[in-house]
Write a protein that holds these residues in place. Structure first.
Motif, short mmCIF file in Angstrom:
data_model
loop_
_atom_site.label_atom_id
_atom_site.label_comp_id
_atom_site.label_asym_id
_atom_site.label_seq_id
_atom_site.Cartn_x
_atom_site.Cartn_y
_atom_site.Cartn_z
N THR A 165 -24.55 -11.85 33.70
CA THR A 165 -23.13 -11.54 33.59
C THR A 165 -22.28 -12.79 33.61
OG1 THR A 165 -22.91 -11.31 36.00
CG2 THR A 165 -23.42 -9.32 34.75
N GLY A 211 -20.17 -8.20 25.62
CA GLY A 211 -20.77 -6.94 25.19
C GLY A 211 -20.53 -6.72 23.71
N ASP A 223 -21.14 -3.93 20.52
CA ASP A 223 -21.53 -2.58 20.12
C ASP A 223 -21.48 -2.47 18.59
OD1 ASP A 223 -22.34 -0.04 21.22
OD2 ASP A 223 -20.54 0.80 20.32
N ALA A 237 -24.89 -12.93 25.39
CA ALA A 237 -24.66 -11.55 24.98
C ALA A 237 -25.47 -10.58 25.83
CB ALA A 237 -25.02 -11.37 23.50
N LEU A 238 -24.82 -9.52 26.26
CA LEU A 238 -25.53 -8.43 26.90
C LEU A 238 -26.37 -7.71 25.84
CD1 LEU A 238 -22.54 -7.08 29.02
CD2 LEU A 238 -24.47 -8.45 29.85
N SER A 294 -25.79 -2.66 21.77
CA SER A 294 -25.88 -1.20 21.69
C SER A 294 -25.31 -0.74 20.36
CB SER A 294 -25.11 -0.55 22.85
OG SER A 294 -23.74 -0.91 22.80
N ASP A 297 -20.83 3.29 25.84
CA ASP A 297 -21.37 1.93 25.71
C ASP A 297 -20.45 0.92 26.37
OD1 ASP A 297 -23.50 2.92 24.27
OD2 ASP A 297 -22.70 2.34 22.32
N VAL A 298 -19.15 1.09 26.14
CA VAL A 298 -18.18 0.15 26.70
C VAL A 298 -18.20 0.20 28.23
CG1 VAL A 298 -15.69 -0.28 26.97
CG2 VAL A 298 -16.66 0.10 24.69
N PHE A 346 -20.99 -1.88 29.44
CA PHE A 346 -20.63 -3.31 29.38
C PHE A 346 -19.72 -3.69 30.55
CE2 PHE A 346 -21.06 -2.98 24.49
CZ PHE A 346 -22.40 -3.31 24.56
N GLU A 347 -18.76 -2.82 30.86
CA GLU A 347 -17.86 -3.10 31.98
C GLU A 347 -18.65 -3.25 33.28
OE1 GLU A 347 -14.36 -0.45 32.23
OE2 GLU A 347 -14.92 0.21 30.21
N ALA A 402 -19.11 -7.61 31.60
CA ALA A 402 -18.68 -8.23 30.33
C ALA A 402 -17.27 -8.79 30.48
CB ALA A 402 -18.70 -7.21 29.20
N ILE A 409 -15.47 -7.89 24.78
CA ILE A 409 -16.27 -6.88 24.09
C ILE A 409 -15.98 -6.92 22.60
CG2 ILE A 409 -16.66 -4.40 23.80
CD1 ILE A 409 -16.23 -4.07 26.79
#
Length: 348
Positions: free
Chosen positions: A33, A44, A46, A73-74, A77, A89-90, A93-94, A98, A101
């Motif tokens: 993180t 994050g 997506d 990068a995480l 997704s 998905d968001v 990430f939170e 992240a 995003i």
């Protein structure tokens, strides 16, 4: 109210991803993180869908840049064109920490998600589409009205100002679908009023486009032009249908249907070389990936930008809810289809 089965499965999957990633991070100081020394802030990312050659290519470019540029990068997704999935998905990430995003919301009405991120001071980079409401740090896209105008002018010229054209529209609840459709219609009305346009809404779905085009051809066998607003999903089903009906004649031969597309992926370039289609507007998947990550990292560093020309051949414009970097998107025909600078000739 009971949660629908597909949403419940998706939510469980999201939780499992979160748990697995948290376990992999352990309790050391150098976490993914970005809280540890020497690590960049986490980003994050997506992806919108996995059934499009264009978006598959965009994903490849993202992964290449993440690797070569050392982006933190995480795990990527994909929300598969479902707004509820995007929000899930968001949230993952939170929870993973992240600090920015990157998303590509094909349905641009995601204001609640954006408001939540704004409240948490997590900047958003929106790729390809411009959300209707909700603040964004930067939109990375091309001038989609220019897509419609370029397609109109190419078709109008090659059809001699007369004929019948099928327009395979994208989803009209997307700013891209609206921009391309409105610009195409306005251009045709002004410059080529003798060309009859058949607007076929498709929701960006290839099977819907094929079914509607099939019905249209049954009523209008003299159709002589097609505008595909998304070659990545429309190309294969359209060419398959035309071939089945004996209408897939090469450019220059009697009976050829003039076809203009949008995207500029390798499959479209192959079709141009074969004479199956005539042109496409190259939507820059490579630059989308490059500058999405560039702006994401800039956002985490607290950098700001202003409207005007950039140092990479584009123009930043002011929006009501943020800024937009409008990247160049050239028209590709048989004359320049082999240009090595086009991303469709060098995917990932």
């Amino acid at each position: 109210m009971q949660m629908p089965r597909h949403r419940s499965a998706y939510a469980v999957a999201a939780v499992l991803v979160l748990a697995a990633f948290a376990t992999a991070c352990g309790d050391g100081s150098d976490t993914a993180t970005g809280s540890g020394a020497g690590r960049k802030p986490a980003i994050g990312i997506d992806l919108p869908r996995s059934d499009s050659d264009f978006w598959d290519s965009y994903g490849k470019y993202l992964r290449n840049h993440i690797s070569s540029d050392g982006v933190n990068a995480l795990p990527l997704s994909s929300y598969q064109y479902d707004a509820a999935n995007l929000d899930a998905d968001v949230q993952v990430f939170e929870n993973l920490g992240a600090k920015a995003i990157v998303m590509a919301p094909q349905n641009t009405a995601i204001s609640s998600t954006l408001k939540r991120l704004e409240a948490k001071k997590i900047p958003v980079i929106s790729v390809d589409t411009r959300p209707d409401k909700g603040d964004v740090y930067m939109v990375v896209r091309a001038d989609n009205r220019a897509y419609g105008i370029k397609a109109c002018e190419f078709l109008g010229k090659h059809l001699g100002g007369t004929g019948k054209v099928a327009e395979l529209q994208g989803a009209l609840d997307s700013v891209n679908g609206r921009d391309r459709s409105e610009a195409f219609a306005a251009c045709m009305k002004t410059k080529f009023p003798k060309i009859q346009i058949f607007e076929l809404a498709t929701e960006w779905k290839g099977d819907v486009a094929s079914a509607k085009l099939k019905k249209l051809l049954a009523r209008n066998p003299d159709l002589n032009g097609i505008y595909m607003q998304a070659g990545g999903v429309f190309l294969e089903p359209t060419l398959t249908l035309l071939k089945q009906k004996g209408l897939l004649q090469p450019a220059g031969k009697a009976g050829h249907i003039t076809i203009v597309s949008n995207d500029g992926d390798p499959q479209e370039f192959t079709a141009i070389r074969k004479g199956d289609i005539d042109a496409t507007v190259s939507q820059p998947a490579d630059l989308y990936a490059k500058y999405a990550l560039y702006y994401a990292e800039a956002a985490t560093a607290g950098k700001t930008f202003t409207p005007g020309a950039t140092d990479h051949g584009s123009t930043i414009i002011k929006l009501a809810n943020g800024l937009e970097d409008q990247l160049p998107a050239p028209l590709v025909t048989k004359a320049n289809v082999d240009d090595k600078s086009l991303w469709g000739n060098d995917v990932g």
